[in-house]
Design a protein around this motif. Sequence first.
Motif, PDB file in Angstrom:
ATOM      1  N   LEU A  49      52.855   5.121  71.030  1.00 36.94           N
ATOM      2  CA  LEU A  49      52.378   4.032  70.186  1.00 36.94           C
ATOM      3  C   LEU A  49      51.240   3.356  70.933  1.00 36.94           C
ATOM      4  N   SER A  50      50.058   3.330  70.348  1.00 33.69           N
ATOM      5  CA  SER A  50      48.891   2.697  70.981  1.00 33.69           C
ATOM      6  C   SER A  50      48.349   1.608  70.079  1.00 33.69           C
ATOM      7  N   GLU A  51      47.872   0.536  70.696  1.00 29.50           N
ATOM      8  CA  GLU A  51      47.151  -0.514  69.986  1.00 29.50           C
ATOM      9  C   GLU A  51      45.703  -0.425  70.425  1.00 29.50           C
ATOM     10  N   VAL A  52      44.791  -0.378  69.460  1.00 29.29           N
ATOM     11  CA  VAL A  52      43.364  -0.228  69.763  1.00 29.29           C
ATOM     12  C   VAL A  52      42.549  -1.247  68.993  1.00 29.29           C
ATOM     13  N   GLU A  53      41.453  -1.692  69.611  1.00 27.06           N
ATOM     14  CA  GLU A  53      40.473  -2.548  68.944  1.00 27.06           C
ATOM     15  C   GLU A  53      39.395  -1.651  68.360  1.00 27.06           C
ATOM     16  N   SER A  54      38.915  -2.015  67.187  1.00 22.42           N
ATOM     17  CA  SER A  54      37.883  -1.185  66.566  1.00 22.42           C
ATOM     18  C   SER A  54      36.650  -2.001  66.193  1.00 22.42           C
ATOM     19  N   ALA A  55      36.316  -3.007  67.003  1.00 20.44           N
ATOM     20  CA  ALA A  55      35.174  -3.878  66.706  1.00 20.44           C
ATOM     21  C   ALA A  55      33.852  -3.106  66.793  1.00 20.44           C
ATOM     22  N   THR A  56      33.589  -2.494  67.919  1.00 21.22           N
ATOM     23  CA  THR A  56      32.377  -1.675  68.089  1.00 21.22           C
ATOM     24  C   THR A  56      32.816  -0.285  68.522  1.00 21.22           C
ATOM     25  N   PRO A  57      33.001   0.636  67.580  1.00 18.86           N
ATOM     26  CA  PRO A  57      33.583   1.937  67.884  1.00 18.86           C
ATOM     27  C   PRO A  57      32.770   2.775  68.864  1.00 18.86           C
ATOM     28  N   ALA A  58      33.487   3.452  69.735  1.00  8.15           N
ATOM     29  CA  ALA A  58      32.919   4.421  70.675  1.00  8.15           C
ATOM     30  C   ALA A  58      33.955   5.531  70.841  1.00  8.15           C
ATOM     31  N   PHE A  59      33.555   6.641  71.428  1.00 10.78           N
ATOM     32  CA  PHE A  59      34.451   7.767  71.631  1.00 10.78           C
ATOM     33  C   PHE A  59      35.370   7.470  72.818  1.00 10.78           C
ATOM     34  N   LEU A  60      36.686   7.493  72.599  1.00 13.21           N
ATOM     35  CA  LEU A  60      37.661   7.222  73.657  1.00 13.21           C
ATOM     36  C   LEU A  60      38.690   8.335  73.737  1.00 13.21           C
ATOM     37  N   GLU A  61      39.289   8.477  74.902  1.00 21.69           N
ATOM     38  CA  GLU A  61      40.404   9.399  75.086  1.00 21.69           C
ATOM     39  C   GLU A  61      41.597   8.593  75.573  1.00 21.69           C
TER      40      GLU A  61
END
Length: 91
Positions: A49-61
């Motif tokens: 289960l991950s919580e992520v911010e999506s304000a300014t999207p970039a490629f993440l791993e």
Amino acid sequence: MESKEIKKPYKPKKLDTEATSCQHIKILDCNKPVSRIIFECWHCKQGLLSEVESATPAFLEIQCPSCGKTALRLTASKVLSTTPISSPWGQ
């Protein structure tokens, strides 16, 4: 100048007898600034289960805390947390 037409016999596509790999994923709260993602690690199938911010999207791993390999690749601005859970898609 002569031209020759070469015809190849029709060959039906072979069906793979092996199952192709897939990754289970469910995105919650996608309309909010912080989204929750429930997914399985690509390598060890650990539920995460991950919580992520999506304000300014970039490629993440996202790294799997169990095996240490890349569990998921996504477009988001920042990973806030990743918690191991039992997989809802348990086999």
